[in-house]
Design a protein around this motif. Sequence first.
Motif, PDB file in Angstrom:
ATOM      1  N   SER A 290       0.849  -1.187   0.000  1.00 44.78           N
ATOM      2  CA  SER A 290       0.000   0.000   0.000  1.00 44.78           C
ATOM      3  C   SER A 290       0.886   1.239   0.000  1.00 44.78           C
ATOM      4  O   SER A 290       2.078   1.162   0.305  1.00 44.78           O
ATOM      5  CB  SER A 290      -0.914   0.008   1.232  1.00 44.78           C
ATOM      6  OG  SER A 290      -0.129   0.164   2.407  1.00 44.78           O
TER       7      SER A 290
ATOM      8  N   ASP B 207      -3.013   2.095   7.970  1.00 47.60           N
ATOM      9  CA  ASP B 207      -2.436   0.764   7.746  1.00 47.60           C
ATOM     10  C   ASP B 207      -1.985   0.095   9.039  1.00 47.60           C
ATOM     11  O   ASP B 207      -2.261  -1.083   9.262  1.00 47.60           O
ATOM     12  CB  ASP B 207      -1.232   0.848   6.797  1.00 47.60           C
ATOM     13  CG  ASP B 207      -1.652   0.863   5.341  1.00 47.60           C
ATOM     14  OD1 ASP B 207      -2.869   0.828   5.069  1.00 47.60           O
ATOM     15  OD2 ASP B 207      -0.760   0.936   4.478  1.00 47.60           O
TER      16      ASP B 207
ATOM     17  N   THR C  64      -3.681  -2.313  -2.185  1.00 45.88           N
ATOM     18  CA  THR C  64      -4.757  -1.332  -2.170  1.00 45.88           C
ATOM     19  C   THR C  64      -4.288   0.065  -2.551  1.00 45.88           C
ATOM     20  O   THR C  64      -3.117   0.396  -2.391  1.00 45.88           O
ATOM     21  CB  THR C  64      -5.403  -1.280  -0.757  1.00 45.88           C
ATOM     22  OG1 THR C  64      -6.472  -0.325  -0.764  1.00 45.88           O
ATOM     23  CG2 THR C  64      -4.406  -0.889   0.309  1.00 45.88           C
TER      24      THR C  64
ATOM     25  N   GLN D  41     -10.452   4.554   4.594  1.00 42.07           N
ATOM     26  CA  GLN D  41      -9.632   3.445   4.124  1.00 42.07           C
ATOM     27  C   GLN D  41      -9.640   2.273   5.111  1.00 42.07           C
ATOM     28  O   GLN D  41      -9.302   1.138   4.747  1.00 42.07           O
ATOM     29  CB  GLN D  41      -8.200   3.925   3.882  1.00 42.07           C
ATOM     30  CG  GLN D  41      -7.292   2.904   3.230  1.00 42.07           C
ATOM     31  CD  GLN D  41      -7.752   2.472   1.852  1.00 42.07           C
ATOM     32  OE1 GLN D  41      -8.359   3.257   1.120  1.00 42.07           O
ATOM     33  NE2 GLN D  41      -7.483   1.226   1.490  1.00 42.07           N
TER      34      GLN D  41
ATOM     35  N   SER E 223      -9.427  -1.795   3.662  1.00 38.96           N
ATOM     36  CA  SER E 223      -8.160  -2.439   4.016  1.00 38.96           C
ATOM     37  C   SER E 223      -8.400  -3.643   4.922  1.00 38.96           C
ATOM     38  O   SER E 223      -7.786  -4.703   4.739  1.00 38.96           O
ATOM     39  CB  SER E 223      -7.219  -1.435   4.691  1.00 38.96           C
ATOM     40  OG  SER E 223      -6.727  -0.497   3.763  1.00 38.96           O
TER      41      SER E 223
END
Length: 435
Positions: free
Chosen positions: A52, A65, A122, A338, A342
């Motif tokens: 990512s 993340d 992603t 996100q 994710s």
Amino acid sequence: MESTTGTTRRDLLRAAGLGLTLPILGACGGLGSSDDNSKNQAKSALKIGFVSPRTGAAAGFGEPDAYVLELAKKALASGLAIGGTQYDIQILDRDSQSNPQRSAQVANDLINSDQVDLMLTTSTPETVNPVSDACEAAGVPCVSTVVPWEAWYFGRGAKETDKAAYKFTYHFCFGVEQFHNMYTHEWPQVPTNKKVGVMWPNDSDGNAIRAALGPLLKQSGYTIVDPGAYTDGTNDFSAQIAKFKAENCEIFNAFPIPPDFATFWRQAAQQGYVPKIAQIAKTGLFPSQVEALGDIGIGLAGGAYWTPTYPYKSSLTGVDSKGLGDGYQGTGKQWNQQLGPSLALFDVAAAVLKASGNPKDKPGVANAMKTLSVDTPIGKLEWGKGPNANVVATPILGGQWIKSADPKYKVDFVLVENSSDPNVPTAAKLQEYKA
């Protein structure tokens, strides 16, 4: 290929450098285990790659993340039982740096050096498409998201007539139809002359949108004013702004990389272009991007592919959307859309590895994707129902950035349109953009 000679000193050193836990140090006695036990333990480890953009132009997508990876690793800490075998799970995450060349490099490293069993990736074609291409070429199953599916499918070379263009790469994301639904339900909430000034770049996203969305909007009665494809990284948009002002474009629509939109929007404010609706995609998705614009960010309209109000939960972690948003805000950061897709990647990963029956059989894992059905924070994903064999088209809903009523935050995103998924509640009506 899997090693048949046990774990070497070189393997141990490399694994230690990556911060990994070798399966040979697990339940079968550590370094003193027999060669047979070493082989068996090596075979029971599964590696999942995750690529990512943590830095670079698309870094906003990578903001959550660390939190998502922590949730996934916790849920997978005890491994997965598949086909009578207990598998340890290792997640190897890499930063694409928002760069196609870097994306391809880290993907190939994960495939060839780390020998991942499954790849996840992603956020924007610049990251996702090179990773998907590397996996397709190497025969490694790959699941991706957060690229409009046409930019992923056709942007990688598939033809309009192809219904199953790829054998190893699968995708879930909204597409042009979902954008069209959103815009044509959202824009009528503010009276306009239906003239749309568009900034669609010369990249995978822009070209897919120009080819498909433009004609759909024309069919819906909108006039498209297109000054032409521009190059990512452009720093002077004076000509485009002048055209939008001359044509009296009361609606503005763009699919730029975040730095380009920031440049354009500041120049538009300086040059007096103030549309009644300022609709953006690919940027303006996250609070940090809007806050950076200051006052001219308030009132921007955007799309949402997940919010904490989605009535769905992760099948891997059991966390629902509200819990996902609240948990992330507990780290001191505002929720970020996100988070949903994710985490959904890891829902899909666990589900397809189990469905395969043998997660070491890469063609078998890829084949299991064809009919996979899995619950995620963005809803149930079901492959095999179109728009083609490789893709699940997911909703995107309309919303707008407003000043936050919560003193902890500067802005909030409220949903104003839900035509792609009426199960998700709206909270407001679209308001005219004010300078």
